[in-house]
Design a protein around this motif. Sequence first.
Motif, short mmCIF file in Angstrom:
data_model
loop_
_atom_site.label_atom_id
_atom_site.label_comp_id
_atom_site.label_asym_id
_atom_site.label_seq_id
_atom_site.Cartn_x
_atom_site.Cartn_y
_atom_site.Cartn_z
N GLY A 109 1.03 -1.17 0.15
CA GLY A 109 0.11 -0.18 0.32
C GLY A 109 0.54 1.37 -0.01
O GLY A 109 0.16 2.59 0.25
N ASP A 110 2.12 1.28 0.00
CA ASP A 110 2.81 1.96 -0.30
C ASP A 110 3.03 3.06 -1.77
O ASP A 110 3.74 4.33 -1.89
N GLY A 111 2.93 2.23 -2.25
CA GLY A 111 2.87 2.77 -4.09
C GLY A 111 4.41 3.00 -4.97
O GLY A 111 5.21 1.97 -3.72
N CYS A 112 4.88 3.05 -5.80
CA CYS A 112 6.00 3.06 -6.10
C CYS A 112 6.72 3.94 -5.18
O CYS A 112 6.03 4.86 -3.98
N VAL A 113 7.98 4.58 -5.29
CA VAL A 113 8.61 5.14 -4.58
C VAL A 113 8.10 6.61 -4.51
O VAL A 113 8.64 7.44 -3.22
N ILE A 114 8.35 7.23 -5.79
CA ILE A 114 7.52 8.47 -6.01
C ILE A 114 6.44 9.33 -5.49
O ILE A 114 6.97 9.75 -4.49
N HIS A 115 5.13 7.66 -5.17
CA HIS A 115 4.30 7.83 -4.49
C HIS A 115 4.62 7.81 -2.91
O HIS A 115 3.74 9.04 -1.68
N ASP A 116 5.22 7.53 -2.36
CA ASP A 116 6.16 7.43 -1.44
C ASP A 116 6.26 8.48 -0.46
O ASP A 116 5.73 8.72 0.16
N LEU A 117 6.76 8.63 -1.68
CA LEU A 117 7.44 10.11 -1.17
C LEU A 117 7.36 11.59 -1.34
O LEU A 117 6.59 12.12 -0.36
N PHE A 118 5.70 11.48 -2.22
CA PHE A 118 5.76 12.75 -2.36
C PHE A 118 3.95 12.72 -1.69
O PHE A 118 3.16 13.67 -2.06
N GLY A 119 3.44 11.51 -1.75
CA GLY A 119 2.15 11.37 -2.17
C GLY A 119 1.03 11.53 -2.37
O GLY A 119 1.59 11.40 -4.03
N GLY A 120 -0.19 11.47 -2.60
CA GLY A 120 -1.45 11.95 -3.65
C GLY A 120 -2.53 11.64 -2.47
O GLY A 120 -3.47 12.60 -2.61
N PHE A 121 -3.11 10.37 -2.58
CA PHE A 121 -4.35 10.11 -1.86
C PHE A 121 -4.78 9.86 -0.95
O PHE A 121 -3.90 9.97 0.24
N GLY A 122 -6.22 10.64 -0.07
CA GLY A 122 -6.68 10.45 1.00
C GLY A 122 -5.28 11.19 1.56
O GLY A 122 -5.51 10.30 2.75
N ASN A 123 -5.26 12.43 1.59
CA ASN A 123 -4.65 13.23 2.99
C ASN A 123 -3.75 12.14 3.19
O ASN A 123 -2.80 12.61 4.24
N LEU A 124 -3.23 11.64 2.89
CA LEU A 124 -1.75 11.23 2.50
C LEU A 124 -0.79 11.45 2.31
O LEU A 124 -0.64 12.23 1.55
N PRO A 125 0.00 11.61 3.63
CA PRO A 125 0.92 13.14 3.33
C PRO A 125 2.56 11.59 2.85
O PRO A 125 2.09 11.65 2.63
N GLY A 126 3.07 12.84 1.62
CA GLY A 126 4.47 11.79 1.49
C GLY A 126 5.52 12.33 2.62
O GLY A 126 4.92 12.86 3.70
N LYS A 127 6.43 11.50 2.24
CA LYS A 127 7.21 11.00 3.03
C LYS A 127 8.17 11.69 3.15
O LYS A 127 9.49 11.67 4.16
N VAL A 128 8.20 13.32 2.35
CA VAL A 128 9.28 13.58 2.57
C VAL A 128 8.83 15.38 2.25
O VAL A 128 7.77 15.14 1.89
N MET A 129 9.48 15.98 3.44
CA MET A 129 9.03 17.33 4.05
C MET A 129 9.63 18.40 3.05
O MET A 129 11.31 18.39 3.81
N ARG A 130 9.23 18.63 2.26
CA ARG A 130 9.97 20.14 2.04
C ARG A 130 9.77 21.27 2.38
O ARG A 130 8.31 22.13 2.06
#
Length: 286
Positions: A109-130
């Motif tokens: 459920g983490d998705g690809c590494v880009i999704h995992d980092l930048f997030g996107g769906f369902g208010n799921l934050p990405g794992k890198v904060m810019r």
Amino acid sequence: MIEDIDRDVFVRIQADLLVVGDSIMTDRHHASNGNYEDNDPQNQIGGIIPAFSLSGWLRHGMEKAVQERGGTACHPGEANANFRKDGVYSRDLNAGYHPKGDCLEDDDGDGCVIHDLFGGFGNLPGKVMRRPIKFSPVRSTVDYTRGQAEGHYRRLNRNVVSRNKEDNREPLRNTGLDAVANLDGTWHLSFREIKSEFVALLAEGIEFLDAHNTDFMHQLGGARNFGGGIVDCELVNPLYEEHEIRRVFDRGKGNTNKMDDKDDEWREAYLDEFKSELAERIEDGP
Ligand SMILES: [Zn+2]
């Protein structure tokens, strides 16, 4: 290995000229005392470069790094969005992207590494904060260990003039642009959760952007046709301590022997290991 790496990492950013639309926030109201002249070279205006343009620029570099490894990256746009140019969206999908979130259907459920980092769906934050970059023209006040930079704010004015001879180049319109010149400092990124492949992809994305910094697609912000946004960038060695990060920006001092040793250690012991984890994750599919 990854447990040795701090969640806070820094990217060195250097640019002669940066224009990020109208979104540079300045603190000129503090300095002006009512008589601010925006073209006075004596002004000591600092401000904040918001992270939006920086984030898009970084993401694009990381997407390229994933694609160079033979993987596909999450498309940044919602798959069900009503794209004005549908043909362009499908062309993106054929050029190394999968529809955003398609990667969530598999296993963890983490998705690809880009999704995992930048997030996107369902208010799921990405794992890198810019974070935004705070800049100041006064070098001695810049704290490089807190994601700050030296930079000189200017308001640029452009006149669009009439082309009719009898008008004698009469101005038709005047536009102003916010710009930061001679930017040099750090961009502070924080991992909410740290994984080996994140650090490897950050290193590879930054390396890609640095190598392609004059490509139109990989310049940062606006004014690209005028040489704005050509950024020299590098990941500051995550093994450095604060005093070593400061030393990177001290023009009078070079690396210490200890820093050189850490550079070797970073490349040979850490980065290679992290890169093989990244290779594995991309091989496993989106
Ligand atoms: Zn994805």
